[in-house]
Design a protein around this motif. Structure first.
Motif, PDB file in Angstrom:
ATOM      1  N   ILE A 142      -6.774  -1.839  -1.287  1.00 15.22           N
ATOM      2  CA  ILE A 142      -6.177  -1.123  -2.417  1.00 15.22           C
ATOM      3  C   ILE A 142      -5.219  -2.034  -3.170  1.00 15.22           C
ATOM      4  O   ILE A 142      -4.903  -3.142  -2.708  1.00 15.22           O
ATOM      5  N   THR A 143      -4.742  -1.570  -4.312  1.00 12.33           N
ATOM      6  CA  THR A 143      -3.664  -2.252  -5.024  1.00 12.33           C
ATOM      7  C   THR A 143      -2.364  -1.612  -4.591  1.00 12.33           C
ATOM      8  O   THR A 143      -2.150  -0.414  -4.802  1.00 12.33           O
ATOM      9  N   LEU A 144      -1.509  -2.388  -3.961  1.00 16.09           N
ATOM     10  CA  LEU A 144      -0.227  -1.876  -3.495  1.00 16.09           C
ATOM     11  C   LEU A 144       0.765  -1.811  -4.647  1.00 16.09           C
ATOM     12  O   LEU A 144       0.586  -2.454  -5.692  1.00 16.09           O
ATOM     13  N   LEU A 145       1.822  -1.053  -4.458  1.00 15.99           N
ATOM     14  CA  LEU A 145       2.911  -1.020  -5.432  1.00 15.99           C
ATOM     15  C   LEU A 145       3.639  -2.354  -5.453  1.00 15.99           C
ATOM     16  O   LEU A 145       3.854  -2.979  -4.408  1.00 15.99           O
ATOM     17  N   ALA A 146       4.041  -2.792  -6.635  1.00 13.62           N
ATOM     18  CA  ALA A 146       4.913  -3.955  -6.770  1.00 13.62           C
ATOM     19  C   ALA A 146       6.348  -3.489  -6.571  1.00 13.62           C
ATOM     20  O   ALA A 146       6.655  -2.292  -6.674  1.00 13.62           O
ATOM     21  N   LEU A 147       7.248  -4.415  -6.310  1.00 10.91           N
ATOM     22  CA  LEU A 147       8.658  -4.072  -6.134  1.00 10.91           C
ATOM     23  C   LEU A 147       9.189  -3.314  -7.343  1.00 10.91           C
ATOM     24  O   LEU A 147       9.870  -2.289  -7.200  1.00 10.91           O
ATOM     25  N   GLU A 148       8.885  -3.802  -8.544  1.00 13.15           N
ATOM     26  CA  GLU A 148       9.390  -3.172  -9.759  1.00 13.15           C
ATOM     27  C   GLU A 148       8.879  -1.742  -9.911  1.00 13.15           C
ATOM     28  O   GLU A 148       9.564  -0.889 -10.472  1.00 13.15           O
ATOM     29  N   GLU A 149       7.662  -1.482  -9.429  1.00 18.21           N
ATOM     30  CA  GLU A 149       7.096  -0.142  -9.505  1.00 18.21           C
ATOM     31  C   GLU A 149       7.677   0.760  -8.410  1.00 18.21           C
ATOM     32  O   GLU A 149       7.962   1.935  -8.645  1.00 18.21           O
ATOM     33  N   TYR A 150       7.837   0.197  -7.228  1.00 14.55           N
ATOM     34  CA  TYR A 150       8.313   0.998  -6.099  1.00 14.55           C
ATOM     35  C   TYR A 150       9.675   1.619  -6.376  1.00 14.55           C
ATOM     36  O   TYR A 150       9.904   2.796  -6.078  1.00 14.55           O
ATOM     37  N   VAL A 151      10.592   0.849  -6.938  1.00 14.12           N
ATOM     38  CA  VAL A 151      11.935   1.405  -7.164  1.00 14.12           C
ATOM     39  C   VAL A 151      11.908   2.543  -8.178  1.00 14.12           C
ATOM     40  O   VAL A 151      12.661   3.514  -8.070  1.00 14.12           O
ATOM     41  N   VAL A 152      11.014   2.450  -9.162  1.00 19.45           N
ATOM     42  CA  VAL A 152      10.863   3.543 -10.131  1.00 19.45           C
ATOM     43  C   VAL A 152      10.338   4.781  -9.426  1.00 19.45           C
ATOM     44  O   VAL A 152      10.860   5.889  -9.585  1.00 19.45           O
TER      45      VAL A 152
END
Length: 224
Positions: A142-152
């Motif tokens: 899968i495509t995991l969340l990036a750090l910038e996306e995870y915090v949002v």
């Protein structure tokens, strides 16, 4: 209720009530994409990003229902020039997080700046899915969340009353350069009411950990 009350009081004629009820039954269907766009925009502006405007996602009501059943929700990540990672974390009271202030370690993070804002789906169960799967296996599946996306995702969900990863850890797709030519990765979880980000050595990316899993991320390709 208002129509019923006024009819019983005799202050409205029957035909007026009938016309009112007819109008209610012909009300247009809800536009969930627009409702959610407005909610996300209001949330960001409440954090101090008052000039931020976001486009309406091209997502049907049916798609919202389908994704909700799959444990997914929709989020918006603004362009980095509008809302940087540092500005967002500071707005959420995490301005002293090492990913914000540690220059040496920040330089080792493989950041993913966004030239344009975009909508994306993310898995949002409280406990991270796909536990016991190594980072190496997850990134192939899968495509995991990036750090910038995870915090949002994490802070938006908390604003709705759901705290993610109190008992689990989420692998992120964001890489971390341990040494020249040696790339590890990052992971995150809840800590003291906020997001904590940890570093993972390259050798550990092939390890299956009971409490570690991955959340799917999927960008919405078009906007309405």
């Amino acid at each position: 209720d208002e129509l019923k009350r006024r009819t019983l009081e005799g202050t409205l004629e029957f035909d007026v009530v009938a016309n009112g009820l007819d109008a209610l039954t012909k009300a247009p269907p809800r536009d969930l994409a627009e409702e959610w766009r407005a909610e996300m925009e209001k949330w960001y502006r409440g954090l101090g990003f008052t000039e931020l405007a976001m486009p309406k996602p091209a997502v049907s009501n049916r798609e919202f229902g389908k994704r909700a059943k799959a444990g997914q929700a929709l989020f918006y990540r603004p362009a980095t020039a509008q809302v940087s990672y540092e500005a967002f974390m500071t707005a959420k009271g995490q301005g002293q997080h090492w990913t914000v202030i540690d220059s040496a370690e920040r330089a080792k993070i493989v950041w993913e700046p966004a030239a344009k804002g975009y909508w994306f789906w993310a898995e949002v169960p409280k406990a991270c899915p796909r536990l016991k799967m190594p980072w190496n296996s997850l990134t192939k599946a899968i495509t995991l969340l990036a750090l910038e996306e995870y915090v949002v995702v994490w802070w938006a969900m908390k604003a709705q009353g759901t705290v993610l990863d109190k008992s689990t850890w989420t692998w992120l797709r964001t890489r971390h350069q341990v040494a020249p030519g040696r790339l590890g990765a990052l992971g995150a979880y809840e800590y003291e009411g906020g997001v904590y980000v940890f570093r993972v050595e390259p050798g550990s990316l092939a390890c299956a950990v009971v409490s570690h899993g991955g959340r799917l991320a999927e960008v919405v390709q078009a906007v309405a």
